[in-house]
Design a protein around this motif. Structure first.
Motif, short mmCIF file in Angstrom:
data_model
loop_
_atom_site.label_atom_id
_atom_site.label_comp_id
_atom_site.label_asym_id
_atom_site.label_seq_id
_atom_site.Cartn_x
_atom_site.Cartn_y
_atom_site.Cartn_z
N VAL A 214 3.10 1.64 -6.62
CA VAL A 214 3.99 0.53 -6.95
C VAL A 214 3.18 -0.76 -6.84
CG1 VAL A 214 6.08 -0.74 -6.31
CG2 VAL A 214 6.01 1.76 -6.09
N VAL A 215 3.25 -1.59 -7.90
CA VAL A 215 2.45 -2.82 -7.94
C VAL A 215 3.37 -4.02 -8.15
CG1 VAL A 215 0.53 -4.02 -9.06
CG2 VAL A 215 0.55 -1.50 -8.97
N PRO A 216 3.74 -4.71 -7.06
CA PRO A 216 4.49 -5.96 -7.23
C PRO A 216 3.56 -7.09 -7.67
CG PRO A 216 4.11 -5.54 -4.90
CD PRO A 216 3.55 -4.36 -5.65
N GLY B 15 0.02 -1.38 -4.37
CA GLY B 15 -1.06 -2.31 -4.70
C GLY B 15 -0.45 -3.67 -4.99
N PHE B 16 -1.29 -4.70 -5.03
CA PHE B 16 -0.78 -6.06 -5.23
C PHE B 16 -1.59 -6.79 -6.29
CE2 PHE B 16 0.39 -4.90 -0.92
CZ PHE B 16 1.73 -5.28 -0.86
N ASN C 121 -6.05 -9.65 -6.21
CA ASN C 121 -6.09 -8.33 -6.83
C ASN C 121 -6.41 -7.31 -5.75
OD1 ASN C 121 -6.59 -6.00 -8.24
ND2 ASN C 121 -8.47 -6.71 -9.20
N ARG C 122 -5.43 -6.48 -5.44
CA ARG C 122 -5.62 -5.44 -4.42
C ARG C 122 -5.12 -4.12 -5.00
NH1 ARG C 122 -8.93 -4.84 -0.06
NH2 ARG C 122 -7.97 -3.48 1.52
N LEU C 123 -6.01 -3.45 -5.74
CA LEU C 123 -5.67 -2.19 -6.41
C LEU C 123 -6.78 -1.17 -6.17
CD1 LEU C 123 -4.47 -3.47 -9.91
CD2 LEU C 123 -3.02 -2.49 -8.12
N PRO C 124 -6.45 0.12 -6.18
CA PRO C 124 -7.51 1.14 -6.13
C PRO C 124 -8.43 1.01 -7.34
CG PRO C 124 -5.34 2.12 -5.72
CD PRO C 124 -5.10 0.73 -6.20
N ASP C 125 -9.69 1.37 -7.15
CA ASP C 125 -10.65 1.29 -8.25
C ASP C 125 -10.33 2.30 -9.35
OD1 ASP C 125 -12.09 -0.75 -7.09
OD2 ASP C 125 -13.40 0.63 -5.99
N GLN D 254 0.85 7.61 -11.88
CA GLN D 254 1.97 6.91 -12.49
C GLN D 254 2.11 5.57 -11.78
OE1 GLN D 254 4.89 10.29 -12.13
NE2 GLN D 254 5.40 9.69 -14.21
N CYS D 255 2.11 4.50 -12.56
CA CYS D 255 2.12 3.15 -12.01
C CYS D 255 3.45 2.47 -12.32
CB CYS D 255 0.98 2.32 -12.60
SG CYS D 255 -0.66 3.01 -12.29
#
Length: 212
Positions: A73-75, A97-98, A115-119, A125-126
């Protein structure tokens, strides 16, 4: 790109209260949380699961649980934070992630400040959460971040969406990925200041107050 406008009387009721300029921030925050949970139910209809064997108190049977890799989940900060709990309530095992993004009010261009997401998002599923799909530029930029990291299955959950933003998103995504937008309402248009009409005002300000 697929568009799903959720059709439910409770969604209509909660959205009407959100639109009302007299609704205070505390009530606004509570209703956003409740509304997102209803939208999340619609948005997760195709979440991937896999079979497992379980033992009930009576007999062995086959059940299902969320498949690996876990969804993410990406807010989109800051307004998307008001939607996070409603999403994770339905997807408690999801990672979070953010993305910090804001619209330059002079140029209307998107500026990314966090930006705080996995590489690697391959096979994930996002679920992107942002209250307003107005011009579409923020959501396009966010989805591009995900696609650059290998994502190909993205669902955006927005409280309301403007037709101009939906068209911009559809043109930008093309056939690069499987993208779905789930929203409570497809509003009429954008005004000359790129605000959604009838809209509900600035969601971030109504959630958290005005910050200069």
């Amino acid at each position: 790109m697929r568009l799903h406008v959720a059709d439910h009387p409770l969604i209509d009721h909660k959205l009407s209260v959100l639109r009302d300029e007299k609704t205070p921030s505390a009530v606004f925050r509570q209703l956003v949380d409740e509304l997102v949970t209803l939208l999340a139910y619609e948005a997760t209809r195709d979440v991937r699961t896999e079979k497992i064997r379980i033992q009930t108190p009576v007999a062995a049977t086959t059940g299902r649980h969320l498949a690996e890799p876990r969804p993410i989940v990406v807010p989109i900060l800051r307004a998307g934070l008001g939607m996070l709990e409603g999403m994770t309530r339905l997807l408690p095992t999801a990672e979070v992630g953010f993305l910090g993004m804001k619209r330059n009010e002079d140029t209307l261009e998107v500026e990314t400040y966090a930006n705080r997401l996995p590489d690697d998002l391959s096979g994930r599923q996002c679920f992107v959460v942002d209250p307003m799909l107005a011009t579409g530029h923020t959501l396009v930029a966010a989805i591009n971040y995900l696609l650059e990291r290998g994502a190909r299955d993205v669902t955006a959950i927005c409280l309301i969406a403007a037709p101009e933003g939906l068209a911009t998103l559809e043109a930008a995504v093309g056939d690069r990925a499987d993208v779905t937008v789930v929203t409570a309402a497809r509003d009429e248009r954008l005004n000359e200041h790129a605000y959604i009409v009838p809209g509900l005002g600035d969601a971030g300000d109504r959630l958290y107050g005005i910050v200069d």
